[in-house]
Design a protein around this motif. Structure first.
Motif: not given
Length: 85
Positions: A22, A24, A26, A85
């Motif tokens: 999967h 990462e 941004r 995030r």
């Protein structure tokens, strides 16, 4: 995550189905769960190596991945499963 991968350029070369990690995400990205996908004429030309002099893809590459490619906002039919995030 499943993906079709081009390991080497070449006409009529088979794509390799593989499990990939999967990504990462941004802050400005989402992960979309796709239930069906297709390969179009542009994908076959990329696989054949017709654009390798003008598009700097690094092999192996995942067809259909619009992530971080010229700022393109790809269109998909699916459900967002994770936001950055």
């Amino acid at each position: 995550m499943k993906a079709f991968i081009v390991d080497r350029y070449g006409k009529k070369r088979a794509l390799r189905l593989a499990d990939t990690p999967h990504p990462e995400l941004r802050d400005d990205e989402v992960l979309v769960e796709v239930h069906a996908a297709g390969v179009n004429l542009l994908d076959s030309k990329i696989r054949d190596g017709e654009f390798k002099l003008i598009l700097p893809y690094r092999l192996p590459l995942i067809l259909g991945a619009r992530r971080r490619w010229g700022g393109s906002q790809g269109r998909s039919a699916g459900a967002a499963v994770q936001a950055g995030r």
